[in-house]
Scaffold this active site. Structure first.
Site, PDB file in Angstrom:
ATOM      1  N   ALA A  11      64.501  68.805  65.211  1.00 36.90           N
ATOM      2  CA  ALA A  11      66.038  69.600  65.323  1.00 36.90           C
ATOM      3  C   ALA A  11      64.475  70.836  64.784  1.00 36.90           C
ATOM      4  CB  ALA A  11      66.434  69.941  65.202  1.00 36.90           C
ATOM      5  N   SER A  12      64.320  70.401  63.168  1.00 31.08           N
ATOM      6  CA  SER A  12      63.272  71.630  62.622  1.00 31.08           C
ATOM      7  C   SER A  12      61.937  71.185  62.382  1.00 31.08           C
ATOM      8  CB  SER A  12      63.733  71.672  61.261  1.00 31.08           C
ATOM      9  OG  SER A  12      63.754  70.007  60.520  1.00 31.08           O
ATOM     10  N   SER A  13      61.920  70.391  63.284  1.00 32.05           N
ATOM     11  CA  SER A  13      59.802  69.688  62.395  1.00 32.05           C
ATOM     12  C   SER A  13      59.622  68.046  63.947  1.00 32.05           C
ATOM     13  CB  SER A  13      59.893  69.592  60.978  1.00 32.05           C
ATOM     14  OG  SER A  13      60.244  67.914  60.758  1.00 32.05           O
ATOM     15  N   GLY A  14      58.372  68.270  63.665  1.00 30.60           N
ATOM     16  CA  GLY A  14      57.585  66.461  64.197  1.00 30.60           C
ATOM     17  C   GLY A  14      56.930  66.509  63.732  1.00 30.60           C
ATOM     18  N   ARG A  15      56.463  64.713  63.168  1.00 28.36           N
ATOM     19  CA  ARG A  15      55.754  64.201  62.944  1.00 28.36           C
ATOM     20  C   ARG A  15      54.788  62.556  63.767  1.00 28.36           C
ATOM     21  NH1 ARG A  15      60.579  63.496  61.725  1.00 28.36           N
ATOM     22  NH2 ARG A  15      60.362  65.225  61.119  1.00 28.36           N
ATOM     23  N   HIS A 236      67.131  57.737  70.186  1.00 25.00           N
ATOM     24  CA  HIS A 236      68.181  58.507  69.466  1.00 25.00           C
ATOM     25  C   HIS A 236      67.579  58.550  67.758  1.00 25.00           C
ATOM     26  CE1 HIS A 236      72.252  59.628  67.888  1.00 25.00           C
ATOM     27  NE2 HIS A 236      71.126  60.759  67.735  1.00 25.00           N
ATOM     28  N   ASP A 237      67.187  59.630  67.646  1.00 29.09           N
ATOM     29  CA  ASP A 237      66.493  59.413  66.591  1.00 29.09           C
ATOM     30  C   ASP A 237      67.452  58.368  65.359  1.00 29.09           C
ATOM     31  OD1 ASP A 237      68.203  61.276  66.145  1.00 29.09           O
ATOM     32  OD2 ASP A 237      66.695  62.856  65.306  1.00 29.09           O
ATOM     33  N   THR A 238      68.440  58.681  65.409  1.00 28.89           N
ATOM     34  CA  THR A 238      69.827  58.355  64.269  1.00 28.89           C
ATOM     35  C   THR A 238      69.322  56.765  64.719  1.00 28.89           C
ATOM     36  OG1 THR A 238      70.901  60.021  64.058  1.00 28.89           O
ATOM     37  CG2 THR A 238      71.685  58.089  63.516  1.00 28.89           C
ATOM     38  N   THR A 259      68.765  67.133  58.869  1.00 30.69           N
ATOM     39  CA  THR A 259      70.212  68.346  59.353  1.00 30.69           C
ATOM     40  C   THR A 259      70.937  67.710  60.175  1.00 30.69           C
ATOM     41  OG1 THR A 259      67.899  69.312  61.038  1.00 30.69           O
ATOM     42  CG2 THR A 259      69.473  69.743  61.150  1.00 30.69           C
TER      43      THR A 259
END
Length: 467
Positions: A11-15, A236-238, A259
């Protein structure tokens, strides 16, 4: 050398993280990073999907520039947010962000169609005001024409995969976050969709992490400079982060710390009891149908927000040090209170909540950080006690993965307040879990157990609390 590319968008950055095996260990290289965040448009919070996809392509081109071509690529993002596409495969409306206020009151409208307790018994998903089920009710109330015109529903990583390779595939783990998947059948609950008035045609067969879904479209191949396959991670990132928890124990307690903080265990069967609902635990889908039985806690969003608001530029490490210096400051807040979801000023929200509860108001950066970190650790400890009761299991240690594993002071507090040993790392758990799913699909690992063994042998961990 065979490379694999994880595109992990938070939600705040991507990589963009390349992974490969060398000397029996998993090696990582971050090749590209970009900022992310919700934007305000016409009074709403939205995601700029065009910019995000442009960033995806930029990072993929970087692989070509450094001469490390991935055999496959997979995208993961946060949960619950989605797009609707029309018959021309164009967006209907905006890609709304989960912190947008349009879902206020939508829960009560949903419960007119299905009682809250029955909904939990079916889906096993904890109530969050921003869950997709409530977002779609907002569409039904505010833009019913969108549901009539829609031909496709895709979660955000599904949408990005579609843009990359032209196939519309709905991935299982992220689908469960919608609160529309039956926890017992692991498929969309068609009866529930009908009761809510959501078009069934939008919801197709669910695909599991590790599914190879296709090759890059020719125009994308030309743009990035190479051909590669698209393999579904746990989108889902989690779900990806939990796959990377470096433990062979079947009852491992973890905190996926970023986050949001997701604290839980993996279960072979969902726990959809009334006691579980009252405790607000959730049964999210995991790799190989291993349920992520967890509680969603506000997490580092609060300290991230305060950091942005401070006139001085502090690193997170410096804020941890300041919090330690102010550790005797007595005030605590409920980190899961709605007032902290999307305040105009997080600093003021914390101060006002302390004043409302007749506690001293934090004034300095150290006091603000102390309130946040102490409150988070106490929330973790309370959730662990609930989890032990609900699973009838005693835990002796916690694996903390994700960016929050670097927050040494918070890890110390977590060990202190829970009375458990803390094992912190890896920090890039989501990207590692994304890569693990791709590598299992490619035959590099036989299964998730072998992948976790390699991760354990490849990462460095820090320890807090009693051994």
């Amino acid at each position: 050398m065979q490379y694999y590319l994880a595109i992990d968008i938070g939600a705040s950055s991507g990589r963009h993280v390349l992974g490969w095996i060398k000397d029996g260990k998993l090696r990582l290289e971050e090749v590209y990073r970009f900022e992310n965040g919700m934007q305000k448009k016409d009074g709403h919070l939205i995601w700029d999907t065009k910019r995000l996809f442009a960033e995806i392509l930029t990072g993929m081109r970087r692989c070509k520039e450094i001469g490390k071509i991935p055999a496959s690529v997979g995208v993961d993002t946060w949960a619950v947010d989605y797009v609707l596409l029309d018959e021309k495969e164009e967006l209907l409306g905006e890609a709304y962000g989960y912190r947008d206020s349009r879902t206020q009151g939508m829960d009560e409208l949903v419960y007119q169609h299905i009682p809250e307790a029955e909904l939990y018994a079916i889906t096993g998903i904890q109530k969050q005001p921003f869950n997709t089920i409530y977002q779609l009710m907002a569409v039904k109330q505010q833009h019913p024409e969108y549901l009539k015109q829609a031909r496709t529903f895709l979660m955000l990583p599904d949408y990005f995969h579609f843009l990359l390779m032209g196939k519309k595939v709905q991935e299982y783990t992220n689908a469960t976050s919608t609160q529309l998947v039956n926890a017992h059948t692991n498929e969309w609950d068609r009866a529930l969709l009908r009761r809510l008035g959501y078009p069934e045609k939008l919801f197709g067969a669910l695909a599991m992490p590790g599914t190879t879904v296709g090759w890059l479209k020719k125009e994308i191949e030309a743009e990035v400079g190479y051909a590669c396959q698209v393999v579904l991670p746990a989108t889902h990132d989690t779900g990806s982060a939990v796959l990377a928890v470096p433990s062979q124990k079947e009852d491992t307690l973890y905190i996926s710390s970023g986050t949001w903080s997701l604290i839980g265990v993996e279960q072979k069967e969902p726990i959809c009891t009334e006691a579980s609902r009252q405790a607000n635990f959730t049964n999210e889908g995991g790799y190989a149908y291993r349920y992520r039985y967890l509680k969603n806690i506000m997490g580092l969003w609060m300290i991230q927000s305060v950091r942005r608001e401070l006139p001085e530029h502090y690193s997170f490490s410096e804020l941890c040090d300041l919090a330690r210096e102010s550790q005797t400051f007595p005030s605590r807040v409920d980190v899961n209170a709605d007032v902290f979801l999307a305040p105009e000023s997080m600093t003021e929200a914390i101060q006002q909540e302390c004043a409302r509860t007749m506690q001293p108001m934090p004034q300095t950066p150290g006091e603000l950080a102390a309130v946040i970190y102490q409150s988070l650790a106490e929330s973790y400890a309370a959730a662990i006690k609930e989890l032990e009761q609900l699973t009838d299991t005693h835990y002796e240690e916690i694996h903390i993965v994700g960016g929050g594993s670097n927050a040494a002071y918070l890890n110390e507090l977590t060990a202190e307040k829970s009375g458990l040993r803390v094992l912190a790392g890896p920090a890039e758990a989501t990207a590692i879990g994304n890569l693990a799913a791709q590598m299992i699909a490619a035959g590099v690992f036989a299964d998730y157990r072998e992948a976790r063994t390699c991760i354990l042998q490849s990462c460095e961990m820090k320890y807090y609390g009693e051994s």
